[in-house]
Design a protein around this motif. Structure first.
Motif, PDB file in Angstrom:
ATOM      1  N   ASN A   1     -32.032  -6.093  -9.672  1.00 41.88           N
ATOM      2  CA  ASN A   1     -32.795  -4.924  -9.232  1.00 41.88           C
ATOM      3  C   ASN A   1     -32.168  -4.397  -7.938  1.00 41.88           C
ATOM      4  OD1 ASN A   1     -33.801  -6.500  -7.120  1.00 41.88           O
ATOM      5  ND2 ASN A   1     -35.698  -6.993  -8.183  1.00 41.88           N
TER       6      ASN A   1
ATOM      7  N   LYS B   1     -32.202  -2.638 -12.324  1.00 46.32           N
ATOM      8  CA  LYS B   1     -33.574  -2.309 -12.722  1.00 46.32           C
ATOM      9  C   LYS B   1     -34.272  -1.713 -11.510  1.00 46.32           C
ATOM     10  CE  LYS B   1     -33.378  -6.586 -14.255  1.00 46.32           C
ATOM     11  NZ  LYS B   1     -33.845  -7.921 -14.672  1.00 46.32           N
ATOM     12  N   ARG B   2     -34.968  -0.573 -11.715  1.00 47.34           N
ATOM     13  CA  ARG B   2     -35.406   0.194 -10.560  1.00 47.34           C
ATOM     14  C   ARG B   2     -36.883   0.550 -10.610  1.00 47.34           C
ATOM     15  NH1 ARG B   2     -30.881   4.252  -9.189  1.00 47.34           N
ATOM     16  NH2 ARG B   2     -31.463   3.546  -7.139  1.00 47.34           N
ATOM     17  N   GLY B   3     -37.678  -0.406 -11.148  1.00 47.14           N
ATOM     18  CA  GLY B   3     -39.123  -0.230 -11.168  1.00 47.14           C
ATOM     19  C   GLY B   3     -39.517   1.081 -11.827  1.00 47.14           C
TER      20      GLY B   3
ATOM     21  N   GLY C   1     -36.935   3.560 -13.411  1.00 41.82           N
ATOM     22  CA  GLY C   1     -36.153   3.298 -14.622  1.00 41.82           C
ATOM     23  C   GLY C   1     -35.018   2.326 -14.386  1.00 41.82           C
TER      24      GLY C   1
ATOM     25  N   ALA D   1     -41.725  -8.030 -15.533  1.00 45.19           N
ATOM     26  CA  ALA D   1     -41.208  -6.720 -15.969  1.00 45.19           C
ATOM     27  C   ALA D   1     -39.705  -6.796 -16.217  1.00 45.19           C
ATOM     28  CB  ALA D   1     -41.514  -5.652 -14.923  1.00 45.19           C
ATOM     29  N   GLY D   2     -39.011  -7.421 -15.273  1.00 44.78           N
ATOM     30  CA  GLY D   2     -37.555  -7.521 -15.382  1.00 44.78           C
ATOM     31  C   GLY D   2     -37.123  -8.323 -16.605  1.00 44.78           C
TER      32      GLY D   2
ATOM     33  N   ILE E   1     -36.430  -0.264 -20.982  1.00 39.51           N
ATOM     34  CA  ILE E   1     -37.514   0.451 -20.280  1.00 39.51           C
ATOM     35  C   ILE E   1     -38.775   0.497 -21.143  1.00 39.51           C
ATOM     36  CG2 ILE E   1     -38.188   2.774 -19.510  1.00 39.51           C
ATOM     37  CD1 ILE E   1     -35.229   3.069 -18.492  1.00 39.51           C
TER      38      ILE E   1
ATOM     39  N   ALA F   1     -40.373  -3.110 -21.425  1.00 39.77           N
ATOM     40  CA  ALA F   1     -41.013  -3.472 -20.147  1.00 39.77           C
ATOM     41  C   ALA F   1     -42.269  -2.627 -19.931  1.00 39.77           C
ATOM     42  CB  ALA F   1     -40.026  -3.275 -18.995  1.00 39.77           C
TER      43      ALA F   1
ATOM     44  N   ILE G   1     -46.038  -4.285 -19.315  1.00 38.03           N
ATOM     45  CA  ILE G   1     -46.737  -4.238 -18.018  1.00 38.03           C
ATOM     46  C   ILE G   1     -47.991  -3.372 -18.053  1.00 38.03           C
ATOM     47  CG2 ILE G   1     -44.632  -4.748 -16.715  1.00 38.03           C
ATOM     48  CD1 ILE G   1     -44.397  -1.854 -15.968  1.00 38.03           C
TER      49      ILE G   1
HETATM   50  N1  LIG Z   1     -44.297   0.880 -11.883  1.00 38.26           N
HETATM   51  C1  LIG Z   1     -43.572   0.984 -13.006  1.00 38.26           C
HETATM   52  N2  LIG Z   1     -43.717   2.065 -13.827  1.00 38.26           N
HETATM   53  C2  LIG Z   1     -43.004   2.164 -14.963  1.00 38.26           C
HETATM   54  N3  LIG Z   1     -42.093   1.259 -15.366  1.00 38.26           N
HETATM   55  C3  LIG Z   1     -41.890   0.173 -14.589  1.00 38.26           C
HETATM   56  C4  LIG Z   1     -42.618  -0.019 -13.371  1.00 38.26           C
HETATM   57  N4  LIG Z   1     -42.242  -1.195 -12.826  1.00 38.26           N
HETATM   58  C5  LIG Z   1     -41.298  -1.712 -13.665  1.00 38.26           C
HETATM   59  N5  LIG Z   1     -41.090  -0.891 -14.713  1.00 38.26           N
HETATM   60  C6  LIG Z   1     -40.153  -1.098 -15.830  1.00 38.26           C
HETATM   61  O1  LIG Z   1     -39.744  -2.437 -15.843  1.00 38.26           O
HETATM   62  C7  LIG Z   1     -38.333  -2.525 -15.599  1.00 38.26           C
HETATM   63  C8  LIG Z   1     -38.035  -3.757 -14.807  1.00 38.26           C
HETATM   64  O2  LIG Z   1     -38.834  -3.778 -13.636  1.00 38.26           O
HETATM   65  P1  LIG Z   1     -38.219  -3.956 -12.182  1.00 38.26           P
HETATM   66  O3  LIG Z   1     -37.299  -2.846 -11.914  1.00 38.26           O
HETATM   67  O4  LIG Z   1     -39.362  -4.155 -11.280  1.00 38.26           O
HETATM   68  O5  LIG Z   1     -37.348  -5.267 -12.396  1.00 38.26           O
HETATM   69  P2  LIG Z   1     -37.367  -6.613 -11.564  1.00 38.26           P
HETATM   70  O6  LIG Z   1     -37.473  -6.292 -10.110  1.00 38.26           O
HETATM   71  O7  LIG Z   1     -36.205  -7.411 -12.026  1.00 38.26           O
HETATM   72  O8  LIG Z   1     -38.714  -7.239 -12.087  1.00 38.26           O
HETATM   73  P3  LIG Z   1     -39.236  -8.718 -11.849  1.00 38.26           P
HETATM   74  O9  LIG Z   1     -40.036  -8.631 -10.601  1.00 38.26           O
HETATM   75  O10 LIG Z   1     -40.047  -8.965 -13.075  1.00 38.26           O
HETATM   76  O11 LIG Z   1     -38.032  -9.598 -11.733  1.00 38.26           O
HETATM   77  C9  LIG Z   1     -37.961  -1.218 -14.892  1.00 38.26           C
HETATM   78  O12 LIG Z   1     -36.602  -0.916 -15.099  1.00 38.26           O
HETATM   79  C10 LIG Z   1     -38.903  -0.254 -15.593  1.00 38.26           C
HETATM   80  O13 LIG Z   1     -38.378   0.124 -16.832  1.00 38.26           O
END
Ligand SMILES: Nc1ncnc2c1ncn2[C@@H]1O[C@H](COP(=O)(O)OP(=O)(O)OP(=O)(O)O)[C@@H](O)[C@H]1O
Ligand SMILES: [Mg+2]
Length: 352
Positions: A209, A248-250, A253, A279-280, A305, A308, A312
Motif C-alpha cells: 500500500n 493498494k490505495r484504499g 483504488g 481489505a488488502g 478492487i 475487496a 469490506i
Molecule cells: N474506504 C474504501 N472504499 C472503497 N474501497 C476500499 C476502501 N478501503 C479499501 N478499499 C479497497 O480495498 C483495497 C485494498 O485496501 P487497502 O488499500 O487499504 O490495502 P491494505 O492497506 O493493504 O489493506 P490491509 O490493511 O488489509 O492490509 C483497495 O485497493 C480498495 O480497492
C-alpha cells in the motif's frame, strides 16, 4: 543485482496450477465497541462479537475459497481446538496443513466507537512456522507456472531467515513469486530492509500500500505521493525486469507499475464500508486470481478492487462468490481455463 535474478525466460501463469499462499493464518476474535479502556482487574460486557478466520493467508485463502479458485494453502496451525476450527473452515484444503505441537495463534481485535481497532495477539503456531514445513507442503503440488504468494512474512521469525532461499527455489522452479510485505510490526528497520533486499530480485509481483511503498523507499508518504511514478520506478529497479508492482490505495483504488508504465484504476462507485480488516488480502485474491485466469492488468486491478469492495461492505464478514460480483469481473474470474498453446506467457499477460 546479478543478471540471473533479473530475467524470467519462460515463466507463465498457468491457469491449471493452483494459486499457492505461504504465510500466516489465525483465529480473529473481534469484540466491542470499547469506548474507554477498562481498569485492570474489572470485567466489562460488550454487545458485539465475531469469531472469524484471520491472518494474511487466512483472509486470502477464505476469499479465494468463496470465489471457488484453485488454490494450495501452505500454513501451520496449532494442535488445539482453535487449530481444529481453522481446519474445519477450509475442509479438504486443510488436509495437508502442518499441525504444530503448540497453541494456535489468536488475535483479539478490540473495536472502538470511532471504528479504530486494537489488536492483541499471542505468539502461537505462527512463531514456529519454518521452511521445512513449507517445503513439505509445497512437495504436494506443482509449482511451475503457479503464482506463489508470501504474506505475513515478517510475523514468522522461524521462516524469515529462509525466505530468500524459498523464493529463489520457487523462482528457479518456474513459479511466479508474489509478495505482500504488509507493515512490519517494528517498522522499516535496517533488518527488515536487509531481508527485503535479499528477496526483491525474485519477486515478480509486489503487492503493497502507499504507506508500505514509502517505508520501503525510506521517504515520507507525502513525498511518495508527489511523484509516484518516479518512486515506483526506483522500487522496480530492485525487481526482475518484467515484474509488476501494485500499490493498494484504499478508497482511491489501486495503481500498477509494469514495464515502465503506470496504470491507475479508481474504485468505480460508492462502497458502504463497514469493516476494512483484510481489505488488502481480498484485493490480492481478486487480482491474483484474475492473472491466473489470463486477465489483462487493468482487468486484474478491477477484479481486486471489486472483491475487496464487496468483502469490506459485509458485516459479519462474507467473502463474495462469483455471482455476487459485477458482471465484468465475474466474467474475468470465471473464464474457461485455457489449455496447451492457448496459455499466454507472463510477458503476454503483462503487456495485453
Ligand atoms: N474506504 C474504501 N472504499 C472503497 N474501497 C476500499 C476502501 N478501503 C479499501 N478499499 C479497497 O480495498 C483495497 C485494498 O485496501 P487497502 O488499500 O487499504 O490495502 P491494505 O492497506 O493493504 O489493506 P490491509 O490493511 O488489509 O492490509 C483497495 O485497493 C480498495 O480497492
Ligand atoms: Mg496490506
Amino acid at each position: 543485482m546479478n543478471a540471473m535474478t533479473k530475467s524470467h525466460p519462460g515463466i507463465r501463469p498457468d491457469p491449471i496450477r493452483p494459486i499457492i499462499s505461504i504465510g500466516t493464518i489465525n483465529v480473529d476474535q473481534l469484540m466491542g465497541p470499547i469506548a474507554d479502556w477498562p481498569q485492570p482487574g474489572t470485567e466489562t460486557v460488550y454487545p458485539d462479537y465475531e469469531m472469524r478466520i484471520g491472518g494474511g493467508c487466512g483472509n486470502f485463502g477464505a476469499a479465494l475459497m468463496a470465489l471457488d479458485a484453485h488454490q494450495h494453502i501452505v500454513v501451520n496451525v496449532g494442535k488445539d481446538a482453535m487449530g481444529d476450527w481453522l481446519c474445519e473452515q477450509f475442509g479438504p484444503l486443510a488436509d495437508h496443513w502442518h499441525r504444530s505441537d503448540t497453541v494456535t495463534s489468536v488475535t483479539f481485535g478490540l473495536t472502538h466507537p470511532d471504528k479504530e481497532r486494537t489488536f492483541l495477539s499471542n505468539e502461537g503456531h505462527s512463531s514456529i512456522f519454518d521452511a521445512k514445513m513449507v517445503r513439505e507442503m509445497l512437495s504436494e503440488t506443482r509449482v511451475d507456472g503457479a503464482i506463489a504468494l508470501f504474506v505475513g512474512t515478517f510475523l514468522m521469525p522461524g521462516l524469515l531467515p529462509d525466505c530468500a532461499s524459498l523464493m529463489k527455489e520457487l523462482h528457479d522452479s518456474g513459479a511466479i513469486v508474489a509478495l505482500d510485505t504488509a507493515w512490519p510490526t517494528g517498522g522499516w528497520s535496517d533488518d527488515v530492509q536487509t531481508h527485503l533486499e535479499s528477496w526483491l530480485g525474485y519477486v515478480d509481483i509486489l503487492l503493497i500500500n502507499d504507506a508500505e511503498a514509502s517505508g520501503i523507499l525510506g521517504i515520507a508518504q507525502t513525498e511518495f505521493a508527489r511523484d509516484i511514478e518516479t518512486y515506483l520506478a526506483r522500487i522496480a529497479d530492485k525487481l526482475p525486469s518484467d515484474a509488476i508492482i501494485v500499490v493498494k490505495r484504499g478508497a482511491a483504488g489501486a495503481t500498477a507499475f509494469a514495464g515502465g508504465n503506470i496504470l491507475h484504476v479508481p474504485v468505480p462507485g460508492p462502497v458502504d464500508v463497514v469493516d476494512t480488516v483484510g481489505a488488502g488480502d481480498c484485493f490480492n485474491a481478486g487480482f491474483l486470481m484474475a492473472l491466473q485466469m489470463q486477465a489483462a492488468l487493468p482487468d486484474a486491478l478491477r477484479a481486486g478492487i471489486e472483491v475487496a469492495g464487496k468483502a469490506i461492505a459485509s458485516n459479519p464478514r462474507k467473502y463474495p462468490e462469483i455471482s455476487d460480483l459485477c458482471p465484468d469481473v465475474a466474467a474475468v474470474l470465471s473464464a474457461p481455463v485455457p489449455t496447451g498453446e492457448e496459455i499466454m506467457t507472463f510477458d503476454q499477460v503483462e503487456n495485453s
